[in-house]
Design a protein around this motif. Structure first.
Motif, PDB file in Angstrom:
ATOM      1  N   CYS A 176       5.216   4.181   5.705  1.00  9.46           N
ATOM      2  CA  CYS A 176       4.109   3.912   4.783  1.00  9.46           C
ATOM      3  C   CYS A 176       4.605   3.904   3.339  1.00  9.46           C
ATOM      4  CB  CYS A 176       3.011   4.957   4.957  1.00  9.46           C
ATOM      5  SG  CYS A 176       2.111   4.832   6.521  1.00  9.46           S
ATOM      6  N   LEU A 177       5.516   4.838   3.021  1.00  3.86           N
ATOM      7  CA  LEU A 177       6.075   4.861   1.664  1.00  3.86           C
ATOM      8  C   LEU A 177       6.859   3.587   1.388  1.00  3.86           C
ATOM      9  CD1 LEU A 177       6.684   6.351  -0.987  1.00  3.86           C
ATOM     10  CD2 LEU A 177       8.685   7.348   0.150  1.00  3.86           C
ATOM     11  N   PHE A 178       7.665   3.160   2.353  1.00  8.20           N
ATOM     12  CA  PHE A 178       8.457   1.935   2.189  1.00  8.20           C
ATOM     13  C   PHE A 178       7.563   0.724   1.937  1.00  8.20           C
ATOM     14  CE2 PHE A 178      10.339  -1.799   4.348  1.00  8.20           C
ATOM     15  CZ  PHE A 178      11.445  -1.990   3.547  1.00  8.20           C
ATOM     16  N   LEU A 179       6.526   0.577   2.744  1.00  2.44           N
ATOM     17  CA  LEU A 179       5.603  -0.549   2.573  1.00  2.44           C
ATOM     18  C   LEU A 179       4.833  -0.432   1.259  1.00  2.44           C
ATOM     19  CD1 LEU A 179       4.224  -0.829   6.228  1.00  2.44           C
ATOM     20  CD2 LEU A 179       5.987  -2.241   5.135  1.00  2.44           C
ATOM     21  N   GLY A 180       4.442   0.787   0.919  1.00  3.36           N
ATOM     22  CA  GLY A 180       3.742   0.992  -0.351  1.00  3.36           C
ATOM     23  C   GLY A 180       4.601   0.648  -1.546  1.00  3.36           C
ATOM     24  N   MET A 181       5.876   0.982  -1.495  1.00  2.00           N
ATOM     25  CA  MET A 181       6.779   0.653  -2.602  1.00  2.00           C
ATOM     26  C   MET A 181       6.968  -0.859  -2.721  1.00  2.00           C
ATOM     27  SD  MET A 181       9.658   3.661  -2.329  1.00  2.00           S
ATOM     28  CE  MET A 181      10.511   3.086  -3.782  1.00  2.00           C
ATOM     29  N   LEU A 182       7.077  -1.543  -1.594  1.00  2.00           N
ATOM     30  CA  LEU A 182       7.177  -3.005  -1.653  1.00  2.00           C
ATOM     31  C   LEU A 182       5.923  -3.605  -2.282  1.00  2.00           C
ATOM     32  CD1 LEU A 182       8.765  -3.985   1.791  1.00  2.00           C
ATOM     33  CD2 LEU A 182       9.843  -4.045  -0.469  1.00  2.00           C
ATOM     34  N   LEU A 183       4.776  -3.060  -1.916  1.00  2.00           N
ATOM     35  CA  LEU A 183       3.516  -3.552  -2.479  1.00  2.00           C
ATOM     36  C   LEU A 183       3.466  -3.322  -3.979  1.00  2.00           C
ATOM     37  CD1 LEU A 183       0.640  -4.673  -2.124  1.00  2.00           C
ATOM     38  CD2 LEU A 183      -0.111  -2.323  -1.636  1.00  2.00           C
ATOM     39  N   PHE A 184       3.858  -2.139  -4.428  1.00  2.00           N
ATOM     40  CA  PHE A 184       3.816  -1.826  -5.858  1.00  2.00           C
ATOM     41  C   PHE A 184       4.874  -2.612  -6.623  1.00  2.00           C
ATOM     42  CE2 PHE A 184       0.850   1.295  -4.716  1.00  2.00           C
ATOM     43  CZ  PHE A 184       0.290   1.841  -5.869  1.00  2.00           C
ATOM     44  N   LEU A 185       6.015  -2.874  -5.996  1.00  2.00           N
ATOM     45  CA  LEU A 185       7.006  -3.732  -6.644  1.00  2.00           C
ATOM     46  C   LEU A 185       6.437  -5.122  -6.898  1.00  2.00           C
ATOM     47  CD1 LEU A 185      10.214  -2.748  -4.640  1.00  2.00           C
ATOM     48  CD2 LEU A 185      10.020  -2.703  -7.139  1.00  2.00           C
ATOM     49  N   GLU A 186       5.742  -5.660  -5.919  1.00  2.00           N
ATOM     50  CA  GLU A 186       5.152  -6.987  -6.063  1.00  2.00           C
ATOM     51  C   GLU A 186       4.011  -6.977  -7.083  1.00  2.00           C
ATOM     52  OE1 GLU A 186       4.700 -11.049  -5.545  1.00  2.00           O
ATOM     53  OE2 GLU A 186       6.341  -9.683  -4.979  1.00  2.00           O
ATOM     54  N   ILE A 187       3.203  -5.918  -7.049  1.00  2.00           N
ATOM     55  CA  ILE A 187       2.110  -5.813  -8.032  1.00  2.00           C
ATOM     56  C   ILE A 187       2.683  -5.737  -9.440  1.00  2.00           C
ATOM     57  CG2 ILE A 187       0.271  -4.309  -8.889  1.00  2.00           C
ATOM     58  CD1 ILE A 187      -0.308  -3.560  -5.991  1.00  2.00           C
ATOM     59  N   GLY A 188       3.703  -4.907  -9.628  1.00  3.88           N
ATOM     60  CA  GLY A 188       4.321  -4.793 -10.946  1.00  3.88           C
ATOM     61  C   GLY A 188       4.925  -6.109 -11.408  1.00  3.88           C
ATOM     62  N   ARG A 189       5.529  -6.825 -10.482  1.00  3.98           N
ATOM     63  CA  ARG A 189       6.127  -8.115 -10.833  1.00  3.98           C
ATOM     64  C   ARG A 189       5.059  -9.110 -11.275  1.00  3.98           C
ATOM     65  NH1 ARG A 189       6.990 -12.807  -8.173  1.00  3.98           N
ATOM     66  NH2 ARG A 189       8.796 -14.042  -8.842  1.00  3.98           N
ATOM     67  N   ARG A 190       3.949  -9.150 -10.576  1.00  2.65           N
ATOM     68  CA  ARG A 190       2.894 -10.097 -10.931  1.00  2.65           C
ATOM     69  C   ARG A 190       2.225  -9.727 -12.259  1.00  2.65           C
ATOM     70  NH1 ARG A 190      -0.095 -12.161  -5.379  1.00  2.65           N
ATOM     71  NH2 ARG A 190       1.835 -12.625  -4.235  1.00  2.65           N
ATOM     72  N   ILE A 191       2.089  -8.415 -12.487  1.00  2.62           N
ATOM     73  CA  ILE A 191       1.552  -7.990 -13.785  1.00  2.62           C
ATOM     74  C   ILE A 191       2.492  -8.416 -14.903  1.00  2.62           C
ATOM     75  CG2 ILE A 191       1.019  -5.977 -15.218  1.00  2.62           C
ATOM     76  CD1 ILE A 191       0.025  -4.579 -12.697  1.00  2.62           C
ATOM     77  N   GLY A 192       3.800  -8.255 -14.670  1.00  2.00           N
ATOM     78  CA  GLY A 192       4.779  -8.645 -15.678  1.00  2.00           C
ATOM     79  C   GLY A 192       4.773 -10.140 -15.934  1.00  2.00           C
ATOM     80  N   ILE A 193       4.645 -10.934 -14.876  1.00  2.00           N
ATOM     81  CA  ILE A 193       4.606 -12.397 -15.043  1.00  2.00           C
ATOM     82  C   ILE A 193       3.385 -12.803 -15.861  1.00  2.00           C
ATOM     83  CG2 ILE A 193       4.277 -14.555 -13.799  1.00  2.00           C
ATOM     84  CD1 ILE A 193       5.989 -13.394 -11.550  1.00  2.00           C
ATOM     85  N   ARG A 194       2.252 -12.165 -15.574  1.00  2.00           N
ATOM     86  CA  ARG A 194       1.030 -12.495 -16.303  1.00  2.00           C
ATOM     87  C   ARG A 194       1.158 -12.115 -17.778  1.00  2.00           C
ATOM     88  NH1 ARG A 194      -4.311 -10.096 -13.805  1.00  2.00           N
ATOM     89  NH2 ARG A 194      -3.542 -11.440 -12.117  1.00  2.00           N
ATOM     90  N   ARG A 195       1.738 -10.940 -18.025  1.00  2.00           N
ATOM     91  CA  ARG A 195       1.920 -10.515 -19.416  1.00  2.00           C
ATOM     92  C   ARG A 195       2.885 -11.430 -20.156  1.00  2.00           C
ATOM     93  NH1 ARG A 195       1.228  -5.261 -20.935  1.00  2.00           N
ATOM     94  NH2 ARG A 195       1.863  -6.084 -22.985  1.00  2.00           N
ATOM     95  N   ARG A 196       3.916 -11.893 -19.491  1.00  2.00           N
ATOM     96  CA  ARG A 196       4.873 -12.790 -20.140  1.00  2.00           C
ATOM     97  C   ARG A 196       4.214 -14.122 -20.494  1.00  2.00           C
ATOM     98  NH1 ARG A 196      10.254 -12.016 -20.451  1.00  2.00           N
ATOM     99  NH2 ARG A 196      11.073 -10.068 -19.566  1.00  2.00           N
ATOM    100  N   LYS A 197       3.348 -14.592 -19.633  1.00  2.00           N
ATOM    101  CA  LYS A 197       2.649 -15.840 -19.940  1.00  2.00           C
ATOM    102  C   LYS A 197       1.714 -15.674 -21.127  1.00  2.00           C
ATOM    103  CE  LYS A 197       2.727 -17.803 -15.256  1.00  2.00           C
ATOM    104  NZ  LYS A 197       1.905 -18.216 -14.087  1.00  2.00           N
ATOM    105  N   GLU A 198       1.110 -14.485 -21.230  1.00  2.00           N
ATOM    106  CA  GLU A 198       0.164 -14.252 -22.308  1.00  2.00           C
ATOM    107  C   GLU A 198       0.847 -13.928 -23.631  1.00  2.00           C
ATOM    108  OE1 GLU A 198      -2.281 -11.118 -20.902  1.00  2.00           O
ATOM    109  OE2 GLU A 198      -3.380 -12.376 -19.444  1.00  2.00           O
ATOM    110  N   GLU A 199       1.953 -13.151 -23.587  1.00  2.00           N
ATOM    111  CA  GLU A 199       2.574 -12.655 -24.808  1.00  2.00           C
ATOM    112  C   GLU A 199       3.980 -13.196 -25.038  1.00  2.00           C
ATOM    113  OE1 GLU A 199       2.385  -8.446 -24.948  1.00  2.00           O
ATOM    114  OE2 GLU A 199       0.366  -8.346 -24.108  1.00  2.00           O
ATOM    115  N   GLY A 200       4.508 -13.924 -24.081  1.00  2.00           N
ATOM    116  CA  GLY A 200       5.851 -14.472 -24.240  1.00  2.00           C
ATOM    117  C   GLY A 200       6.909 -13.418 -23.982  1.00  2.00           C
ATOM    118  N   GLY A 201       8.056 -13.565 -24.575  1.00  2.00           N
ATOM    119  CA  GLY A 201       9.193 -12.690 -24.323  1.00  2.00           C
ATOM    120  C   GLY A 201       9.006 -11.275 -24.812  1.00  2.00           C
TER     121      GLY A 201
END
Length: 237
Positions: free
Chosen positions: A13-38
């Motif tokens: 469960c921890l392994f799957l949860g970490m994969l999920l949070f890694l993906e969530i963090g990545r998508r949040i970062g992509i969205r922020r980069r689109k909004e604020e740039g580098g």
């Protein structure tokens, strides 16, 4: 359910949860980069470093504590074996007619003590074996006291046999308490929470690369899950 299966399911469960949070963090970062740039990822290195340092420190201390308690339990096994062996040998000090019954009680007691730890994953069965061992302790003590008071018993028998029996009885309480001694659940909750938080931050930091690196994501989650699995296994071992 056995301890091994529970530990495996928890770490899975921890392994799957970490994969999920890694993906969530990545998508949040992509969205922020689109909004604020580098500039979206600027200034987060100190936060990442603090969280990862705290996570590493917690893993180190948790593993160290689990290893220390494991060594203590292993040493107590040797100590109890020596105590039982010493008490058994000192039966020779008692009158010959009292020895066979005592030796038979010792054999039954040893079987009961072995059953306790063979069936420890089944709490109900372990308690039954523990209660059986306690009753045999009282029986052995009564038999020994009666033999010491019998006619023809050497004067030194009381000074040699009873302390050995007392040590054999006392070590059972020590071992039982050592098995039940674990860190508070809040420590493990904090460990899991920090692992998920670190995954979120790691996923956010991975947005600097245009390649979606599943290799690094799987590797990070797997390494952390294996570390936690080892801690939990040693803690209950």
């Amino acid at each position: 359910m056995s301890h091994e299966i529970i530990v495996f399911l928890v770490t899975l469960c921890l392994f799957l949860g970490m994969l999920l949070f890694l993906e969530i963090g990545r998508r949040i970062g992509i969205r922020r980069r689109k909004e604020e740039g580098g500039s979206a990822a600027e200034g987060v290195g100190a936060v990442d470093g603090a969280v990862f340092a705290l996570l590493g420190l917690l893993i180190a201390f948790t593993f160290s504590g689990a290893s220390s308690r494991f060594d203590t339990r292993r040493n107590l096994v040797v100590e109890e074996t020596n105590d039982i062996g010493t008490a058994y040998l000192r039966i020779d000090m008692l009158p010959a007619d009292a020895q066979p019954a005592l030796r038979e009680s010792f054999r039954r007691y040893l079987d009961a003590r072995i059953e306790v730890y063979e069936r420890f994953t089944d709490l109900t069965a372990a308690k039954e074996s523990l209660a059986k061992g306690d009753e045999l302790q009282r029986q052995i003590w009564r038999q020994a006291v009666a033999a010491i008071r019998a006619e023809g018993a050497p004067p030194a028998a009381a000074m040699l046999v009873l302390p050995a029996l007392n040590a054999m009885i006392d070590i059972t309480t020590t071992r039982t308490m050592a098995i039940q001694m674990h860190p508070p659940m809040v420590i493990f909750a904090m460990l899991f929470g920090l692992a998920l938080a670190a995954s979120l931050l790691a996923g956010y930091s991975m947005t600097g690369s245009r390649v979606h690196s599943w290799f690094h994501m799987l590797g990070f989650a797997l390494v952390m899950a294996v570390a936690v699995y080892v801690i939990l296994d040693v803690e209950e071992g």
